[in-house]
Write a protein that holds these residues in place. Structure first.
Motif, PDB file in Angstrom:
ATOM      1  N   LEU A  31       0.838  -1.198   0.000  1.00 32.76           N
ATOM      2  CA  LEU A  31       0.000   0.000   0.000  1.00 32.76           C
ATOM      3  C   LEU A  31       0.873   1.248   0.000  1.00 32.76           C
ATOM      4  CD1 LEU A  31      -2.747   1.414   0.243  1.00 32.76           C
ATOM      5  CD2 LEU A  31      -2.603   1.065   2.715  1.00 32.76           C
ATOM      6  N   SER A  32       1.909   1.266   0.812  1.00 38.62           N
ATOM      7  CA  SER A  32       2.802   2.427   0.895  1.00 38.62           C
ATOM      8  C   SER A  32       3.467   2.715  -0.450  1.00 38.62           C
ATOM      9  CB  SER A  32       3.881   2.204   1.951  1.00 38.62           C
ATOM     10  OG  SER A  32       3.289   2.137   3.223  1.00 38.62           O
ATOM     11  N   LYS A  33       3.964   1.680  -1.103  1.00 35.49           N
ATOM     12  CA  LYS A  33       4.613   1.878  -2.405  1.00 35.49           C
ATOM     13  C   LYS A  33       3.618   2.361  -3.443  1.00 35.49           C
ATOM     14  CE  LYS A  33       8.476  -1.251  -1.915  1.00 35.49           C
ATOM     15  NZ  LYS A  33       9.147  -2.470  -2.389  1.00 35.49           N
ATOM     16  N   CYS A  34       2.410   1.841  -3.400  1.00 36.72           N
ATOM     17  CA  CYS A  34       1.374   2.256  -4.345  1.00 36.72           C
ATOM     18  C   CYS A  34       1.075   3.744  -4.182  1.00 36.72           C
ATOM     19  CB  CYS A  34       0.119   1.415  -4.143  1.00 36.72           C
ATOM     20  SG  CYS A  34      -1.247   1.850  -5.246  1.00 36.72           S
ATOM     21  N   ILE A  35       0.838   4.170  -2.965  1.00 34.16           N
ATOM     22  CA  ILE A  35       0.537   5.576  -2.706  1.00 34.16           C
ATOM     23  C   ILE A  35       1.739   6.454  -3.044  1.00 34.16           C
ATOM     24  CG2 ILE A  35      -0.012   7.257  -0.900  1.00 34.16           C
ATOM     25  CD1 ILE A  35      -1.789   5.072   0.376  1.00 34.16           C
ATOM     26  N   ALA A  36       2.943   6.006  -2.688  1.00 38.77           N
ATOM     27  CA  ALA A  36       4.150   6.766  -3.010  1.00 38.77           C
ATOM     28  C   ALA A  36       4.286   6.940  -4.517  1.00 38.77           C
ATOM     29  CB  ALA A  36       5.390   6.083  -2.426  1.00 38.77           C
ATOM     30  N   ASN A  37       4.011   5.886  -5.282  1.00 38.04           N
ATOM     31  CA  ASN A  37       4.107   5.976  -6.741  1.00 38.04           C
ATOM     32  C   ASN A  37       3.121   6.994  -7.309  1.00 38.04           C
ATOM     33  OD1 ASN A  37       6.194   4.160  -7.019  1.00 38.04           O
ATOM     34  ND2 ASN A  37       4.847   2.405  -7.300  1.00 38.04           N
ATOM     35  N   VAL A  38       1.899   7.025  -6.775  1.00 38.93           N
ATOM     36  CA  VAL A  38       0.910   8.006  -7.230  1.00 38.93           C
ATOM     37  C   VAL A  38       1.420   9.419  -6.938  1.00 38.93           C
ATOM     38  CG1 VAL A  38      -1.418   8.912  -6.815  1.00 38.93           C
ATOM     39  CG2 VAL A  38      -1.064   6.451  -7.042  1.00 38.93           C
ATOM     40  N   LEU A  39       1.950   9.630  -5.747  1.00 37.52           N
ATOM     41  CA  LEU A  39       2.469  10.953  -5.386  1.00 37.52           C
ATOM     42  C   LEU A  39       3.671  11.342  -6.243  1.00 37.52           C
ATOM     43  CD1 LEU A  39       2.154  10.712  -1.502  1.00 37.52           C
ATOM     44  CD2 LEU A  39       0.701  12.016  -3.073  1.00 37.52           C
ATOM     45  N   ILE A  40       4.564  10.407  -6.491  1.00 36.93           N
ATOM     46  CA  ILE A  40       5.752  10.682  -7.305  1.00 36.93           C
ATOM     47  C   ILE A  40       5.339  11.023  -8.737  1.00 36.93           C
ATOM     48  CG2 ILE A  40       7.794   9.600  -8.339  1.00 36.93           C
ATOM     49  CD1 ILE A  40       8.052   8.071  -5.582  1.00 36.93           C
ATOM     50  N   GLU A  41       4.414  10.259  -9.290  1.00 36.57           N
ATOM     51  CA  GLU A  41       3.957  10.505 -10.664  1.00 36.57           C
ATOM     52  C   GLU A  41       3.217  11.839 -10.791  1.00 36.57           C
ATOM     53  OE1 GLU A  41       4.687   8.771 -13.431  1.00 36.57           O
ATOM     54  OE2 GLU A  41       5.939   7.489 -12.163  1.00 36.57           O
ATOM     55  N   GLY A  42       2.589  12.285  -9.722  1.00 34.94           N
ATOM     56  CA  GLY A  42       1.851  13.546  -9.747  1.00 34.94           C
ATOM     57  C   GLY A  42       2.699  14.762  -9.413  1.00 34.94           C
ATOM     58  N   ARG A  43       3.957  14.542  -9.141  1.00 36.21           N
ATOM     59  CA  ARG A  43       4.831  15.644  -8.723  1.00 36.21           C
ATOM     60  C   ARG A  43       4.916  16.749  -9.762  1.00 36.21           C
ATOM     61  NH1 ARG A  43      11.284  15.588  -7.645  1.00 36.21           N
ATOM     62  NH2 ARG A  43      11.426  17.798  -7.170  1.00 36.21           N
ATOM     63  N   GLY A  44       4.967  16.416 -11.025  1.00 35.84           N
ATOM     64  CA  GLY A  44       5.052  17.438 -12.074  1.00 35.84           C
ATOM     65  C   GLY A  44       3.866  18.386 -12.039  1.00 35.84           C
ATOM     66  N   ALA A  45       2.678  17.828 -11.838  1.00 35.38           N
ATOM     67  CA  ALA A  45       1.479  18.657 -11.756  1.00 35.38           C
ATOM     68  C   ALA A  45       1.523  19.556 -10.530  1.00 35.38           C
ATOM     69  CB  ALA A  45       0.229  17.775 -11.731  1.00 35.38           C
ATOM     70  N   ILE A  46       1.960  19.019  -9.405  1.00 34.16           N
ATOM     71  CA  ILE A  46       2.054  19.808  -8.176  1.00 34.16           C
ATOM     72  C   ILE A  46       3.096  20.914  -8.330  1.00 34.16           C
ATOM     73  CG2 ILE A  46       2.772  19.722  -5.737  1.00 34.16           C
ATOM     74  CD1 ILE A  46      -0.058  18.631  -6.300  1.00 34.16           C
ATOM     75  N   ASP A  47       4.231  20.604  -8.953  1.00 40.40           N
ATOM     76  CA  ASP A  47       5.252  21.622  -9.184  1.00 40.40           C
ATOM     77  C   ASP A  47       4.707  22.736 -10.077  1.00 40.40           C
ATOM     78  OD1 ASP A  47       7.075  20.288  -7.596  1.00 40.40           O
ATOM     79  OD2 ASP A  47       8.180  19.417  -9.284  1.00 40.40           O
ATOM     80  N   GLY A  48       3.950  22.368 -11.103  1.00 43.99           N
ATOM     81  CA  GLY A  48       3.365  23.357 -12.005  1.00 43.99           C
ATOM     82  C   GLY A  48       2.372  24.258 -11.290  1.00 43.99           C
ATOM     83  N   ILE A  49       1.517  23.665 -10.480  1.00 44.92           N
ATOM     84  CA  ILE A  49       0.553  24.456  -9.703  1.00 44.92           C
ATOM     85  C   ILE A  49       1.299  25.379  -8.743  1.00 44.92           C
ATOM     86  CG2 ILE A  49      -1.220  24.316  -7.899  1.00 44.92           C
ATOM     87  CD1 ILE A  49      -2.184  21.724  -9.309  1.00 44.92           C
ATOM     88  N   SER A  50       2.337  24.876  -8.110  1.00 46.93           N
ATOM     89  CA  SER A  50       3.114  25.688  -7.164  1.00 46.93           C
ATOM     90  C   SER A  50       3.735  26.893  -7.863  1.00 46.93           C
ATOM     91  CB  SER A  50       4.208  24.854  -6.499  1.00 46.93           C
ATOM     92  OG  SER A  50       3.627  23.837  -5.723  1.00 46.93           O
ATOM     93  N   GLU A  51       4.275  26.681  -9.063  1.00 49.11           N
ATOM     94  CA  GLU A  51       4.877  27.785  -9.813  1.00 49.11           C
ATOM     95  C   GLU A  51       3.851  28.864 -10.133  1.00 49.11           C
ATOM     96  OE1 GLU A  51       6.949  26.241 -13.220  1.00 49.11           O
ATOM     97  OE2 GLU A  51       8.182  24.926 -11.959  1.00 49.11           O
ATOM     98  N   VAL A  52       2.657  28.460 -10.525  1.00 53.13           N
ATOM     99  CA  VAL A  52       1.592  29.425 -10.816  1.00 53.13           C
ATOM    100  C   VAL A  52       1.203  30.177  -9.547  1.00 53.13           C
ATOM    101  CG1 VAL A  52      -0.840  29.647 -11.483  1.00 53.13           C
ATOM    102  CG2 VAL A  52       0.693  28.176 -12.815  1.00 53.13           C
ATOM    103  N   LEU A  53       1.017  29.447  -8.468  1.00 54.25           N
ATOM    104  CA  LEU A  53       0.582  30.073  -7.215  1.00 54.25           C
ATOM    105  C   LEU A  53       1.626  31.032  -6.650  1.00 54.25           C
ATOM    106  CD1 LEU A  53      -1.193  27.072  -5.481  1.00 54.25           C
ATOM    107  CD2 LEU A  53      -2.252  29.027  -6.635  1.00 54.25           C
ATOM    108  N   GLU A  54       2.911  30.729  -6.841  1.00 54.08           N
ATOM    109  CA  GLU A  54       3.972  31.606  -6.338  1.00 54.08           C
ATOM    110  C   GLU A  54       3.921  32.990  -6.989  1.00 54.08           C
ATOM    111  OE1 GLU A  54       7.483  28.493  -5.048  1.00 54.08           O
ATOM    112  OE2 GLU A  54       7.437  29.204  -7.115  1.00 54.08           O
ATOM    113  N   LYS A  55       3.374  33.073  -8.182  1.00 59.29           N
ATOM    114  CA  LYS A  55       3.319  34.335  -8.923  1.00 59.29           C
ATOM    115  C   LYS A  55       2.067  35.153  -8.610  1.00 59.29           C
ATOM    116  CE  LYS A  55       5.918  32.257 -12.653  1.00 59.29           C
ATOM    117  NZ  LYS A  55       5.881  31.737 -14.017  1.00 59.29           N
ATOM    118  N   GLN A  56       1.204  34.637  -7.769  1.00 63.57           N
ATOM    119  CA  GLN A  56      -0.073  35.294  -7.476  1.00 63.57           C
ATOM    120  C   GLN A  56       0.012  36.122  -6.200  1.00 63.57           C
ATOM    121  OE1 GLN A  56      -2.485  34.969  -9.857  1.00 63.57           O
ATOM    122  NE2 GLN A  56      -0.840  33.808 -10.848  1.00 63.57           N
ATOM    123  N   ASP A  57      -0.769  37.212  -6.180  1.00 66.21           N
ATOM    124  CA  ASP A  57      -0.867  38.023  -4.968  1.00 66.21           C
ATOM    125  C   ASP A  57      -1.649  37.298  -3.881  1.00 66.21           C
ATOM    126  OD1 ASP A  57       0.528  40.149  -6.089  1.00 66.21           O
ATOM    127  OD2 ASP A  57      -1.296  41.070  -6.886  1.00 66.21           O
TER     128      ASP A  57
END
Length: 77
Positions: A31-57
């Motif tokens: 279960l831990s590896k499964c959840i970790a894999n989902v989080l790792i695979e989604g990292r690009g999307a999270i990084d992209g959202i973070s970059e957008v949010l950092e530029k917002q007031d």
């Protein structure tokens, strides 16, 4: 059991945990590896959202608007 990666504790609703348990069993992994894999695979999307949010007031307001747009485009017509 020692690990080289940091650990994170999360709380999941039982139905969500059951979904991941089922997927992990079908994939022959823990279960831990499964959840970790989902989080790792989604990292690009999270990084992209973070970059957008950092530029917002007002990141929280921007995130709420994005969530609303996602709901509009994913809701059945």
């Amino acid at each position: 059991m020692p690990t080289k990666h940091p650990r994170v504790a999360i709380v999941l609703p039982q139905d969500v945990k059951s979904s991941y348990e089922r997927a992990a069993a079908l994939m022959g992994t823990s279960l831990s590896k499964c959840i970790a894999n989902v989080l790792i695979e989604g990292r690009g999307a999270i990084d992209g959202i973070s970059e957008v949010l950092e530029k917002q007031d007002n990141p929280a307001k921007t995130l709420a608007r994005l969530a609303t747009l996602c709901l509009l485009y994913t809701s059945p017509s």
